[in-house]
Write an enzyme that holds these catalytic residues in place. Structure first.
Site, mmCIF file in Angstrom:
data_model
loop_
_atom_site.group_PDB
_atom_site.id
_atom_site.type_symbol
_atom_site.label_atom_id
_atom_site.label_comp_id
_atom_site.label_asym_id
_atom_site.label_seq_id
_atom_site.Cartn_x
_atom_site.Cartn_y
_atom_site.Cartn_z
ATOM 1 N N ASN A 24 0.866 -1.177 0.000
ATOM 2 C CA ASN A 24 0.000 0.000 0.000
ATOM 3 C C ASN A 24 0.909 1.236 0.000
ATOM 4 O OD1 ASN A 24 -1.851 1.999 0.423
ATOM 5 N ND2 ASN A 24 -2.464 1.329 2.482
ATOM 6 N N LYS A 26 0.045 4.211 -0.425
ATOM 7 C CA LYS A 26 -0.667 5.407 0.069
ATOM 8 C C LYS A 26 -0.387 6.588 -0.875
ATOM 9 C CE LYS A 26 -0.412 3.408 4.624
ATOM 10 N NZ LYS A 26 -0.382 3.574 6.061
ATOM 11 N N HIS A 116 -9.770 1.043 4.495
ATOM 12 C CA HIS A 116 -8.519 1.285 5.234
ATOM 13 C C HIS A 116 -8.803 2.259 6.372
ATOM 14 C CE1 HIS A 116 -4.492 2.614 6.234
ATOM 15 N NE2 HIS A 116 -4.051 1.503 5.678
ATOM 16 N N GLU A 118 -7.263 4.725 7.448
ATOM 17 C CA GLU A 118 -7.059 6.149 7.132
ATOM 18 C C GLU A 118 -8.280 6.714 6.413
ATOM 19 O OE1 GLU A 118 -3.269 5.568 5.260
ATOM 20 O OE2 GLU A 118 -2.401 5.130 7.226
ATOM 21 N N GLU A 195 -5.703 -4.878 10.442
ATOM 22 C CA GLU A 195 -4.703 -3.846 10.703
ATOM 23 C C GLU A 195 -5.087 -3.072 11.973
ATOM 24 O OE1 GLU A 195 -2.511 -2.599 6.876
ATOM 25 O OE2 GLU A 195 -4.357 -1.468 6.968
ATOM 26 N N GLY A 201 2.119 2.401 10.912
ATOM 27 C CA GLY A 201 3.118 3.468 10.834
ATOM 28 C C GLY A 201 3.762 3.828 12.158
ATOM 29 N N SER A 239 2.944 -1.920 10.546
ATOM 30 C CA SER A 239 4.377 -1.971 10.869
ATOM 31 C C SER A 239 5.033 -3.314 10.522
ATOM 32 C CB SER A 239 4.616 -1.613 12.343
ATOM 33 O OG SER A 239 4.259 -0.257 12.563
HETATM 34 P P1 PGA Z 1 2.549 0.465 7.712
HETATM 35 O O1 PGA Z 1 1.114 0.683 7.028
HETATM 36 O O2 PGA Z 1 3.122 -0.820 7.164
HETATM 37 O O3 PGA Z 1 3.354 1.681 7.314
HETATM 38 O O4 PGA Z 1 2.334 0.387 9.179
HETATM 39 C C1 PGA Z 1 0.265 -0.401 6.791
HETATM 40 C C2 PGA Z 1 -1.038 0.073 6.190
HETATM 41 O O5 PGA Z 1 -1.492 1.168 6.531
HETATM 42 O O6 PGA Z 1 -1.640 -0.642 5.381
#
Ligand code: PGA
Length: 279
Positions: A24, A26, A116, A118, A195, A201, A239
């Site tokens: 992803n 983003k 997601h 976000e 997740e 993150g 992460s």
């Molecule tokens: P990350 O993000 O690996 O940077 O923690 C994962 C995601 O948001 O799908």
């Protein structure tokens, strides 16, 4: 890859029995040059490596076609995903700024990430709008990667199961269709990405036991909707890095990973692919 007028040469049918490593990206990177460089570096890492997992790249809408032309089908089972799609029409319409499921399918995009955290957080996406998005994805035969996960507050209040059960409920109306599609590679199929919001993150990850417990719970919930959905791949995200991927890959309850930050570096992404290819 689905039947598409603009079918992209670099894509092949995934093997659903193999693990999944989904990148992803983003809203990264800024430039097409940097997106180009990243795909080329991933291709270079994979050449002659004979990796056995399904690799799905989810760049921004703007970079999808560039990435589609660059991925090398000889190196891996590549697929492409969109990070979002229009909820209100699957084909065309007066929806300024939106991209439809059928426009994505026409470009040879096979998957879409829906729900997601976000998007839930910054764009207020509720089960109501997510349900519309799933319906649009299914109308275009896109595979759905539905993201679920609890916040830090939910975790502290031991509400993880309750929150995820509520998020999964959006699938109830679609369960029979997804189950029917399980045996048909040309139809829209389902994957779940668990997740925890507090792990995205942050560099923090749940223990393997915690992930296994949640994945088991997701599997049981899906099976209660339709027995065929018991086989739905359940990915972990939050992460995931080169140095923890092997542990996740070792679990029989984890069918793959959804990777954010570490997918923007070809070396760390390759190491995650490598960990899951040993599975
Ligand atoms: P990350 O993000 O690996 O940077 O923690 C994962 C995601 O948001 O799908």
């Amino acid at each position: 890859m689905r039947n598409s007028a603009n079918a992209t040469a670099g894509l092949q049918q995934p093997d659903w029995a193999n693990p999944w490593v989904v990148a992803n990206w983003k809203m990264n990177p800024v430039t097409t040059d940097d997106a180009t460089l990243l795909v080329k570096s991933i291709n270079d890492k994979l050449v002659n490596s004979n990796r056995t997992c399904n690799i799905v790249l989810a760049p921004s809408f703007l970079h999808l076609s560039t990435v589609a032309t660059l991925i090398n089908p000889d190196t891996a089972l590549f697929q492409l995903a969109a990070q979002n799609l229009c909820a209100y029409a699957s084909d065309t319409g007066a929806y300024t700024g939106e991209v439809s499921a059928k426009q994505l399918a026409d470009m040879g995009i096979s998957h879409v990430i829906i729900g997601h955290s976000e998007r839930r957080q910054y764009f207020n996406e509720s089960n109501d709008v997510l349900s519309k998005k799933i319906a649009c994805a299914m109308a275009a035969d896109l595979d759905v990667i539905l993201c679920v996960g609890e916040t830090a507050n939910d975790y502290d209040n031991q509400a993880t199961s309750a929150v995820i059960t509520e998020q999964l409920a959006v699938l109830k109306n679609f369960a029979a269709s997804f189950a029917f599609n399980v045996d048909d590679a040309t139809k829209s199929r389902l994957m779940i990405a668990y997740e925890p919001v507090w792990a995205i993150g942050t560099g923090k990850v749940p223990t393997l036991n915690e992930v296994n417990d949640v994945h088991r719970m997701i599997q049981e919930t899906l099976a209660s909707y339709h027995d065929k959905l018991q086989a739905t791949p359940i990915l972990y995200g939050g992460s995931v890095k080169a140095d923890n991927a092997t542990e996740f890959a070792g679990s029989p309850f984890i069918s793959g990973v959804l990777v954010g930050g570490a997918s923007l570096n070809a070396e760390s992404f390759y190491q995650i692919i490598d960990a899951f290819s040993q599975k």
